[in-house]
Write a protein that holds these residues in place. Structure first.
Motif, short mmCIF file in Angstrom:
data_model
loop_
_atom_site.label_atom_id
_atom_site.label_comp_id
_atom_site.label_asym_id
_atom_site.label_seq_id
_atom_site.Cartn_x
_atom_site.Cartn_y
_atom_site.Cartn_z
N VAL A 22 -24.98 76.76 105.60
CA VAL A 22 -24.27 76.78 104.32
C VAL A 22 -22.81 77.21 104.49
O VAL A 22 -21.94 76.80 103.73
CB VAL A 22 -24.97 77.76 103.35
CG1 VAL A 22 -24.26 77.81 102.03
CG2 VAL A 22 -26.41 77.39 103.16
N SER A 23 -22.54 78.07 105.50
CA SER A 23 -21.18 78.57 105.69
C SER A 23 -20.28 77.53 106.35
O SER A 23 -19.11 77.79 106.57
CB SER A 23 -21.19 79.83 106.55
OG SER A 23 -22.26 80.65 106.22
N GLY A 24 -20.83 76.39 106.72
CA GLY A 24 -19.99 75.36 107.33
C GLY A 24 -19.80 75.55 108.82
O GLY A 24 -18.86 75.01 109.40
N ASN A 25 -20.65 76.36 109.44
CA ASN A 25 -20.60 76.49 110.89
C ASN A 25 -22.00 76.32 111.46
O ASN A 25 -22.99 76.35 110.73
CB ASN A 25 -19.97 77.83 111.32
CG ASN A 25 -20.65 79.02 110.67
OD1 ASN A 25 -21.73 78.89 110.09
ND2 ASN A 25 -20.05 80.18 110.80
N TRP A 26 -22.06 76.11 112.74
CA TRP A 26 -23.36 75.94 113.39
C TRP A 26 -23.96 77.29 113.72
O TRP A 26 -23.23 78.25 113.98
CB TRP A 26 -23.22 75.09 114.65
CG TRP A 26 -23.19 73.64 114.32
CD1 TRP A 26 -22.10 72.91 113.94
CD2 TRP A 26 -24.32 72.77 114.26
NE1 TRP A 26 -22.47 71.62 113.65
CE2 TRP A 26 -23.84 71.50 113.86
CE3 TRP A 26 -25.68 72.92 114.52
CZ2 TRP A 26 -24.68 70.40 113.69
CZ3 TRP A 26 -26.52 71.81 114.37
CH2 TRP A 26 -26.02 70.57 113.95
N THR A 27 -25.29 77.36 113.73
CA THR A 27 -25.97 78.58 114.18
C THR A 27 -25.59 78.81 115.63
O THR A 27 -25.01 77.94 116.28
CB THR A 27 -27.49 78.43 114.02
OG1 THR A 27 -27.90 77.20 114.60
CG2 THR A 27 -27.92 78.45 112.56
N LYS A 28 -25.91 80.00 116.10
CA LYS A 28 -25.46 80.46 117.42
C LYS A 28 -25.78 79.44 118.53
O LYS A 28 -26.89 78.91 118.60
CB LYS A 28 -26.14 81.79 117.75
CG LYS A 28 -25.37 82.68 118.67
CD LYS A 28 -25.89 84.11 118.53
CE LYS A 28 -25.09 85.09 119.38
NZ LYS A 28 -25.25 84.91 120.81
N THR A 29 -24.79 79.20 119.37
CA THR A 29 -24.97 78.26 120.47
C THR A 29 -25.66 78.97 121.64
O THR A 29 -25.22 80.05 122.04
CB THR A 29 -23.59 77.75 120.95
OG1 THR A 29 -22.83 77.41 119.80
CG2 THR A 29 -23.73 76.56 121.87
#
Ligand SMILES: *[C@@H]1O[C@H](CO)[C@@H](O)[C@H](O)[C@H]1NC(C)=O
Ligand SMILES: *[C@@H]1O[C@H](CO)[C@@H](O)[C@H](O)[C@H]1NC(C)=O
Ligand SMILES: *[C@@H]1O[C@H](CO)[C@@H](O)[C@H](O)[C@H]1NC(C)=O
Ligand SMILES: *[C@@H]1O[C@H](CO)[C@@H](O)[C@H](O)[C@H]1NC(C)=O
Ligand SMILES: *[C@@H]1O[C@H](CO)[C@@H](O)[C@H](O)[C@H]1NC(C)=O
Length: 352
Positions: A194-201
Motif C-alpha cells: 500500500v505504501s508504494g514500495n516492495w516488501t523487504k528484498t
C-alpha cells in the motif's frame, strides 16, 4: 427623538411605523415558514399593500401565489407557497472507492474514500450548492504503483503475472530465487505494498557451516575436516551402552550454524544386592541382571515394605545419564539374610 444624518432614513421609517401602528386594521409583517423570504424590512402595512414572497437561496418555490395583499380586515391574503431545497444530481459511482451521503439536496455533503491500495485524486467531499450543482467533481481513485521489484545480487524475481513497462500495481506478488550455490536469506515471497514500495528484498548468499564437531562418547558419520554447504547433514551415534538423546542427524542451517547436536547419555549401574526388581516388565532377582546396569531413561522397580500393613509394593525409579536414585524406602538385606529369610523380603510377601 434625535436623528443623526446617516440614520435619518431608518428613523423616519420607525416614526412612520409607530404612527400607523396606532391605527386599526394594519397588517403586521407576516410569520411564514422557514426558507420563505419577504421583501423589505417593513413591519406594518396598510390595507391594500402588497408584499412579494420568494424562496431563500438553494430553495425552489412550489405553488403560490408569490404575492400577498393586506386586506381591510388587517389579515394577509393566503398563499400555499412552499420552498423546497434544490436537488443536486445523484453522483456517478466512484470506481475503486466508496461514497457516503445521506441526501442530495442543497447543503448535503458527499464524502469520498478510496479502497485500500488506491489514492484519492481530487476533493474528499463535495457539497450540494444553492444552484443545484456539486461543489467539486467526483474524485478518482488511482491504484498505488511500486515500480519494479529490487533484484538481489545473484538472484531474480518471478512475478505471479506479466508486468507491463516499469511499474507494478499494488498487490502484485512475486517469488525470489537465487542462482545456485547461493542461498536465499529472508522472505522469498514479495509484494507491492500500500505504501508504494516492495516488501523487504531477500539476499542471495553462500552459506557454509564450520566442520562439525564430534560428541562425547559418540561418533560422526563423516571424518572430513571441511566446511559444509547449506542443507548438508551429518549423522551421530553413541558408543557402547550410551544412549543418543536428541536428533541423530544435524543439518547446516541458513544462518551458517549447525542445528542442535545430540548427546550420549550414560547407563546406570544398579548397586543393590539380594533383592528382586522389575525390569522390562519382568520380576527378577538382581543377580540375574547381567551386567548389573540399565540404560539411560530405562525404569526399574524395587520393592519396599509397608511395615504397618505388613505388605510389599513396587517403587519405580529411572536411570538419568548415569544417575539411578534408589528409593529411600528400599532396605537392602544382607546376602546371608536373603538366603535364610528370602520368603520375608518385601518382594515375596503379600503385595499391598
Ligand atoms: C463526512 O465527513 C465529515 C468529516 O469527517 C463528517 O462529519 C460527516 O458526518 C461525513 N458525512 C457523511 C454523510 O458521512
Ligand atoms: C453554481 O454555483 C457555483 C458557485 O457559486 C458556480 O461556481 C457554478 O458555476 C454554478 N453552476 C452553474 C451551473 O450555474
Ligand atoms: C523505464 O524507466 C526508465 C528510466 O526510469 C525510462 O527511461 C524507460 O523509458 C522506462 N521504460 C518504460 C517501458 O516505461
Ligand atoms: C515502505 O514505505 C513505508 C512508508 O513510507 C515504510 O514505513 C516502510 O518501511 C517501507 N518498507 C520497505 C520495505 O522499504
Ligand atoms: C550461531 O551459533 C552461535 C553459538 O551458539 C551463536 O552465538 C550465534 O548467534 C549463531 N548465529 C546465528 C546467525 O544465529
Amino acid at each position: 427623538m434625535e436623528c443623526k444624518s446617516s440614520l435619518i432614513l431608518l428613523c423616519l421609517s420607525v416614526i412612520f411605523t409607530e404612527v400607523i401602528s396606532t391605527q386599526d386594521n394594519v397588517c403586521s409583517r407576516p410569520q411564514l415558514s422557514d426558507n420563505i423570504q419577504l421583501e423589505g424590512l417593513q413591519r406594518y402595512f396598510r390595507p391594500g399593500a402588497e408584499l412579494a414572497l420568494s424562496c431563500k437561496q438553494g430553495f425552489t418555490p412550489i405553488s403560490g401565489p408569490l404575492r400577498i395583499v393586506c386586506a381591510a380586515s388587517g389579515q394577509w391574503t393566503s398563499t400555499k407557497l412552499k420552498c423546497i431545497p434544490k436537488r443536486c444530481p445523484y453522483p456517478d459511482d466512484l470506481t475503486n472507492g466508496e461514497m457516503y451521503y445521506e441526501d442530495v439536496v442543497y447543503q448535503s455533503t458527499i464524502n469520498y474514500t478510496c479502497n485500500e491500495g488506491y489514492t484519492l485524486n481530487g476533493e474528499r467531499s463535495a457539497v450540494c450548492l444553492a444552484n443545484g450543482t456539486w461543489s467539486t467533481p467526483v474524485p478518482e481513485c488511482t491504484v498505488v504503483t511500486c515500480g519494479l521489484a529490487p533484484i538481489p545480487l545473484n538472484g531474480l524475481i518471478i512475478y505471479d503475472r506479466r508486468i507491463r513497462g516499469n511499474s507494478t500495481e499494488f498487490g502484485v506478488q512475486g517469488t525470489y530465487k537465487c542462482r545456485p550455490p547461493f542461498v536465499l536469506i529472508g522472505e522469498a515471497r514479495a509484494e507491492c505494498t500500500v505504501s508504494g514500495n516492495w516488501t523487504k528484498t531477500p539476499k542471495c548468499q553462500v552459506v557454509t557451516c564450520p566442520p562439525p564437531e564430534n560428541i562425547d562418547r559418540g561418533y560422526m558419520s563423516v571424518d572430513e575436516e571441511r566446511e559444509y554447504d547449506y542443507m548438508e547433514t551429518v549423522k551421530y551415534g553413541c558408543h557402547g551402552d550410551y544412549v543418543l538423546e536428541g536428533s541423530s542427524e544435524i543439518v547446516c542451517q541458513q544462518n551458517g550454524n549447525w542445528s542442535d547436536k545430540p548427546s550420549c547419555k550414560a547407563p546406570c549401574s544398579v548397586d543393590i544386592r539380594g533383592a528382586r526388581i522389575i525390569y522390562r516388565g519382568r520380576k527378577m532377582w538382581i543377580r540375574d541382571l547381567n551386567p548389573k546396569k540399565v540404560l539411560h531413561n530405562e525404569i526399574i522397580s524395587v520393592f519396599c515394605k509397608d511395615k504397618t500393613r505388613k505388605c510389599g509394593y513396587a517403587v519405580p525409579t529411572q536411570c538419568i545419564d548415569g544417575q539411578l536414585r534408589i528409593p529411600d524406602c528400599f532396605e537392602e538385606s544382607s546376602a546371608f539374610g536373603h538366603i535364610l529369610h528370602s520368603s520375608s523380603l518385601p518382594s515375596e510377601i503379600q503385595q499391598c
